[in-house]
Design an enzyme around this catalytic site. Structure first.
Site, short mmCIF file in Angstrom:
data_model
loop_
_atom_site.label_atom_id
_atom_site.label_comp_id
_atom_site.label_asym_id
_atom_site.label_seq_id
_atom_site.Cartn_x
_atom_site.Cartn_y
_atom_site.Cartn_z
N CYS A 99 0.64 -1.14 -0.04
CA CYS A 99 0.06 -0.09 -0.04
C CYS A 99 0.91 1.21 0.06
O CYS A 99 1.41 1.71 -0.91
CB CYS A 99 -1.06 0.09 1.07
SG CYS A 99 -2.33 0.88 0.85
N HIS A 114 -3.61 -5.50 2.45
CA HIS A 114 -3.12 -5.56 3.77
C HIS A 114 -4.00 -6.68 4.44
O HIS A 114 -4.36 -7.42 4.02
CB HIS A 114 -3.76 -4.26 4.60
CG HIS A 114 -3.00 -2.99 4.28
ND1 HIS A 114 -2.07 -2.49 4.73
CD2 HIS A 114 -3.68 -1.72 3.40
CE1 HIS A 114 -1.88 -1.39 4.16
NE2 HIS A 114 -2.83 -1.09 3.71
#
Ligand code: GLN
Length: 250
Positions: free
Chosen positions: A93, A194
């Site tokens: 990310c 994630h």
């Protein structure tokens, strides 16, 4: 055998328990009698190409990214050398965004990138949040799925000819439109996923460990003994079903 991990900015880029990915590397290595050493690489620390077999960087809010982006950009050439030299990378990310050319964040400010991955990112009005499932082919002819959770304002655009990590089955992915997620350059992988990512994707953890060991021994990826992954596979199935049920829905 030993794997040397360089953990970039562990104090700044660590949301959604991204640090848990390191614990998975450590456990899956230990279960095979492989030692894993982890050294933190922070602001002002040099990157010595060849010194690490695997680099890891987690996600973060725009504010934390802005605090380290100039330093990471300065490390860009050395990191690119390390990747060209066969080191593996997992970037998640916010860390993934900053391995590209730049990240124009929600405030409109432009954060410099390391230029290791052929992409750039621009934050949009809305956040892309939810479970995500992708299909990827890291080994020719071998399709595998990766399940995780995404939460990003950034829309990531791959340069012409760049290789995505995978095709989106459910969720937003890089920009909510292209149908692709993440980016791959050799043994370097970037993703928005994630969770942490690796507990529910044991094959991906092993793929990265095998590449890192290949770097450590100066050759091809090392073949790892299979592990009994019943719980991990269940976690993958639950996460995949959640993505099917609600991924990509604003
Ligand atoms: N701050 C970045 C964004 O919003 C990355 C977020 C993250 O790491 N989850 O897109």
């Amino acid at each position: 055998m030993r794997v040397r991990v360089g953990h970039l900015y562990p104090d700044y880029l660590n949301i959604y328990a991204d640090r848990g990915n390191i614990a998975v590397f450590e456990r899956r290595a230990a279960w095979r009698g492989i030692e894993l050493s982890v050294s933190a690489i922070g602001v002002g620390d040099a990157i010595e190409p060849g010194a690490h077999d695997l680099y890891y960087v987690g996600g973060g809010q725009d504010r934390e990214q802005a605090l380290i982006a100039p330093d990471l950009a300065e490390k860009g050439l050395a990191l690119a050398d390390a990747v060209a030299g066969g080191s593996a990378v997992l970037a998640v990310c916010g860390g993934y965004q900053l391995l590209g050319a730049f990240y124009r964040d929600v405030s409109g400010g432009e954060q410099p990138g390391a230029g290791v991955l052929p992409l750039y990112t621009v934050a949009g009005e809305t956040r892309m949040i939810g479970d995500c499932l992708i299909e990827c082919e890291l080994e020719p002819g071998v399709q595998r799925t990766v399940a995780g959770f995404e939460n990003h304002a950034g829309r990531t655009y791959l340069e012409e000819g760049a290789e995505p990590l995978g095709r989106v089955i459910a969720g937003f992915g890089n920009d909510g439109e292209s149908g692709f997620e993440g980016c791959r350059v050799g043994r370097a992988l970037g993703t928005y996923l994630h969770g942490p990512l690796l507990p529910r994707n044991p094959w991906l953890a092993d793929w990265l460990l095998a590449q890192a060991l290949g770097h450590a021994v100066g050759g091809e990826a090392v073949v790892l003994d299979p592990l009994e992954d019943r719980l991990e596979e269940q976690a993958h199935a639950v996460s995949s079903q959640r993505a099917h049920d609600r991924g990509g829905k604003t």
